[in-house]
Motif scaffolding. Structure first.
Motif, PDB file in Angstrom:
ATOM      1  N   SER A  12      24.724  37.432 -26.097  1.00 27.12           N
ATOM      2  CA  SER A  12      23.423  36.931 -27.966  1.00 27.12           C
ATOM      3  C   SER A  12      22.535  35.696 -27.563  1.00 27.12           C
ATOM      4  O   SER A  12      21.614  35.518 -28.155  1.00 27.12           O
ATOM      5  N   HIS A  13      23.383  34.730 -27.081  1.00 24.84           N
ATOM      6  CA  HIS A  13      22.159  33.583 -26.587  1.00 24.84           C
ATOM      7  C   HIS A  13      22.088  33.092 -25.403  1.00 24.84           C
ATOM      8  O   HIS A  13      22.360  31.557 -24.600  1.00 24.84           O
ATOM      9  N   PRO A  14      21.586  33.227 -24.393  1.00 20.12           N
ATOM     10  CA  PRO A  14      22.078  33.516 -22.904  1.00 20.12           C
ATOM     11  C   PRO A  14      20.287  32.233 -22.561  1.00 20.12           C
ATOM     12  O   PRO A  14      19.606  32.025 -23.336  1.00 20.12           O
ATOM     13  N   GLN A  15      21.134  31.659 -22.267  1.00 18.47           N
ATOM     14  CA  GLN A  15      20.621  30.205 -21.677  1.00 18.47           C
ATOM     15  C   GLN A  15      19.710  31.097 -20.086  1.00 18.47           C
ATOM     16  O   GLN A  15      19.909  31.573 -19.657  1.00 18.47           O
ATOM     17  N   PRO A  16      17.720  30.047 -20.368  1.00 21.79           N
ATOM     18  CA  PRO A  16      17.102  30.800 -19.168  1.00 21.79           C
ATOM     19  C   PRO A  16      17.611  30.115 -17.458  1.00 21.79           C
ATOM     20  O   PRO A  16      17.856  29.227 -18.081  1.00 21.79           O
ATOM     21  N   ARG A  17      17.289  31.388 -17.161  1.00 27.85           N
ATOM     22  CA  ARG A  17      17.773  31.410 -15.480  1.00 27.85           C
ATOM     23  C   ARG A  17      19.042  30.986 -15.779  1.00 27.85           C
ATOM     24  O   ARG A  17      19.185  30.184 -14.483  1.00 27.85           O
ATOM     25  N   SER A  18      20.096  31.326 -16.113  1.00 29.29           N
ATOM     26  CA  SER A  18      21.696  31.100 -15.705  1.00 29.29           C
ATOM     27  C   SER A  18      22.258  32.413 -16.717  1.00 29.29           C
ATOM     28  O   SER A  18      21.639  33.131 -16.836  1.00 29.29           O
ATOM     29  N   GLY A  19      23.423  32.531 -15.996  1.00 30.54           N
ATOM     30  CA  GLY A  19      23.955  33.229 -16.826  1.00 30.54           C
ATOM     31  C   GLY A  19      24.943  33.010 -17.870  1.00 30.54           C
ATOM     32  O   GLY A  19      24.752  32.460 -18.537  1.00 30.54           O
ATOM     33  N   PRO A  20      25.446  33.935 -18.504  1.00 27.74           N
ATOM     34  CA  PRO A  20      26.455  33.667 -19.722  1.00 27.74           C
ATOM     35  C   PRO A  20      27.364  32.656 -19.141  1.00 27.74           C
ATOM     36  O   PRO A  20      27.728  32.485 -18.284  1.00 27.74           O
ATOM     37  N   ALA A  21      28.391  31.831 -19.778  1.00 29.89           N
ATOM     38  CA  ALA A  21      29.277  30.923 -20.172  1.00 29.89           C
ATOM     39  C   ALA A  21      30.401  31.875 -19.797  1.00 29.89           C
ATOM     40  O   ALA A  21      30.347  32.387 -20.165  1.00 29.89           O
ATOM     41  N   ILE A  22      31.106  30.862 -18.895  1.00 27.38           N
ATOM     42  CA  ILE A  22      32.413  31.014 -18.551  1.00 27.38           C
ATOM     43  C   ILE A  22      33.709  31.504 -19.802  1.00 27.38           C
ATOM     44  O   ILE A  22      34.133  32.614 -19.575  1.00 27.38           O
ATOM     45  N   ALA A  23      33.143  31.409 -21.667  1.00 27.78           N
ATOM     46  CA  ALA A  23      34.149  31.543 -22.136  1.00 27.78           C
ATOM     47  C   ALA A  23      33.525  33.055 -22.500  1.00 27.78           C
ATOM     48  O   ALA A  23      34.584  33.802 -23.167  1.00 27.78           O
ATOM     49  N   ILE A  24      32.394  33.359 -22.449  1.00 25.86           N
ATOM     50  CA  ILE A  24      32.147  34.752 -23.202  1.00 25.86           C
ATOM     51  C   ILE A  24      32.446  35.889 -21.909  1.00 25.86           C
ATOM     52  O   ILE A  24      33.045  36.908 -21.971  1.00 25.86           O
ATOM     53  N   ILE A  25      31.574  35.445 -20.693  1.00 26.95           N
ATOM     54  CA  ILE A  25      32.874  36.688 -19.424  1.00 26.95           C
ATOM     55  C   ILE A  25      33.901  35.952 -19.080  1.00 26.95           C
ATOM     56  O   ILE A  25      34.689  37.191 -19.538  1.00 26.95           O
ATOM     57  N   HIS A  26      35.292  35.355 -19.628  1.00 20.15           N
ATOM     58  CA  HIS A  26      36.692  35.628 -19.490  1.00 20.15           C
ATOM     59  C   HIS A  26      37.142  36.758 -20.814  1.00 20.15           C
ATOM     60  O   HIS A  26      37.524  36.851 -20.765  1.00 20.15           O
ATOM     61  N   ARG A  27      36.182  36.684 -21.892  1.00 17.49           N
ATOM     62  CA  ARG A  27      36.616  37.592 -23.226  1.00 17.49           C
ATOM     63  C   ARG A  27      36.241  38.434 -22.842  1.00 17.49           C
ATOM     64  O   ARG A  27      37.451  39.203 -22.893  1.00 17.49           O
ATOM     65  N   ALA A  28      35.021  38.829 -22.291  1.00 12.64           N
ATOM     66  CA  ALA A  28      34.174  40.707 -21.321  1.00 12.64           C
ATOM     67  C   ALA A  28      35.535  41.197 -20.687  1.00 12.64           C
ATOM     68  O   ALA A  28      36.185  42.289 -21.393  1.00 12.64           O
ATOM     69  N   LEU A  29      36.315  39.647 -20.110  1.00 15.23           N
ATOM     70  CA  LEU A  29      36.866  40.784 -19.430  1.00 15.23           C
ATOM     71  C   LEU A  29      38.515  40.859 -19.631  1.00 15.23           C
ATOM     72  O   LEU A  29      39.414  42.025 -19.580  1.00 15.23           O
ATOM     73  N   ARG A  30      38.835  39.933 -20.529  1.00 23.20           N
ATOM     74  CA  ARG A  30      39.860  40.352 -21.480  1.00 23.20           C
ATOM     75  C   ARG A  30      39.954  41.429 -22.301  1.00 23.20           C
ATOM     76  O   ARG A  30      40.570  42.496 -22.175  1.00 23.20           O
ATOM     77  N   ASP A  31      38.527  41.779 -23.056  1.00 26.06           N
ATOM     78  CA  ASP A  31      38.615  43.260 -23.163  1.00 26.06           C
ATOM     79  C   ASP A  31      39.024  44.366 -22.131  1.00 26.06           C
ATOM     80  O   ASP A  31      38.956  46.020 -23.018  1.00 26.06           O
ATOM     81  N   ALA A  32      38.042  44.256 -21.569  1.00 22.43           N
ATOM     82  CA  ALA A  32      37.660  45.384 -19.946  1.00 22.43           C
ATOM     83  C   ALA A  32      39.016  45.774 -20.001  1.00 22.43           C
ATOM     84  O   ALA A  32      39.673  46.403 -19.740  1.00 22.43           O
ATOM     85  N   LEU A  33      40.123  44.237 -19.941  1.00 17.66           N
ATOM     86  CA  LEU A  33      41.518  44.900 -18.694  1.00 17.66           C
ATOM     87  C   LEU A  33      42.308  45.444 -20.082  1.00 17.66           C
ATOM     88  O   LEU A  33      42.643  46.589 -20.259  1.00 17.66           O
ATOM     89  N   ARG A  34      41.812  45.441 -21.481  1.00 18.00           N
ATOM     90  CA  ARG A  34      42.971  45.817 -22.170  1.00 18.00           C
ATOM     91  C   ARG A  34      42.292  46.956 -22.737  1.00 18.00           C
ATOM     92  O   ARG A  34      43.186  47.865 -22.415  1.00 18.00           O
ATOM     93  N   GLU A  35      40.901  47.793 -22.362  1.00 19.11           N
ATOM     94  CA  GLU A  35      40.889  48.812 -22.340  1.00 19.11           C
ATOM     95  C   GLU A  35      41.089  49.991 -21.019  1.00 19.11           C
ATOM     96  O   GLU A  35      42.187  51.125 -20.734  1.00 19.11           O
ATOM     97  N   ALA A  36      41.291  48.906 -19.755  1.00 16.05           N
ATOM     98  CA  ALA A  36      41.427  49.396 -18.549  1.00 16.05           C
ATOM     99  C   ALA A  36      42.577  49.894 -18.445  1.00 16.05           C
ATOM    100  O   ALA A  36      43.021  50.633 -17.930  1.00 16.05           O
ATOM    101  N   ASP A  37      43.465  48.532 -18.217  1.00 13.61           N
ATOM    102  CA  ASP A  37      44.965  48.547 -17.599  1.00 13.61           C
ATOM    103  C   ASP A  37      45.840  48.402 -19.172  1.00 13.61           C
ATOM    104  O   ASP A  37      46.335  47.163 -19.159  1.00 13.61           O
TER     105      ASP A  37
END
Length: 84
Positions: free
Chosen positions: A35-60
């Motif tokens: 929701s607060h992307p930095q110009p010319r870069s991707g999301p913070a690693i903490a946001i990616i890590h949280r998204a991975l946990r959420d996706a893993l909870r659903e997938a496996d």
């Protein structure tokens, strides 16, 4: 600024106790919304890590249940799925 969406293929392992065999390396495609992307870069690693946990909870759910602490989920490699 509006939220930005990113899609990554993430290689990861779930850390196991020292007396267990080496953890299995897995890959999961994950959609990340920042929701607060930095110009010319991707999301913070903490946001990616949280998204991975959420996706893993659903997938496996069984693998997700083995995560004891947040640092048990270890990101090994991150690839932009849009450019793959």
């Amino acid at each position: 600024m509006d939220a930005a969406e990113f899609v990554y293929d993430i290689d990861f392992v779930i850390a196991e106790p020292d007396d267990q065999p080496a953890p299995e390396r897995k890959t999961l495609r994950v959609r990340v919304v920042d929701s607060h992307p930095q110009p010319r870069s991707g999301p913070a690693i903490a946001i990616i890590h949280r998204a991975l946990r959420d996706a893993l909870r659903e997938a496996d759910p069984e693998a997700y249940a083995r995560i004891g602490a947040p640092d048990d989920l270890v990101i090994l490699k991150l690839r932009d799925a849009a450019s793959a």
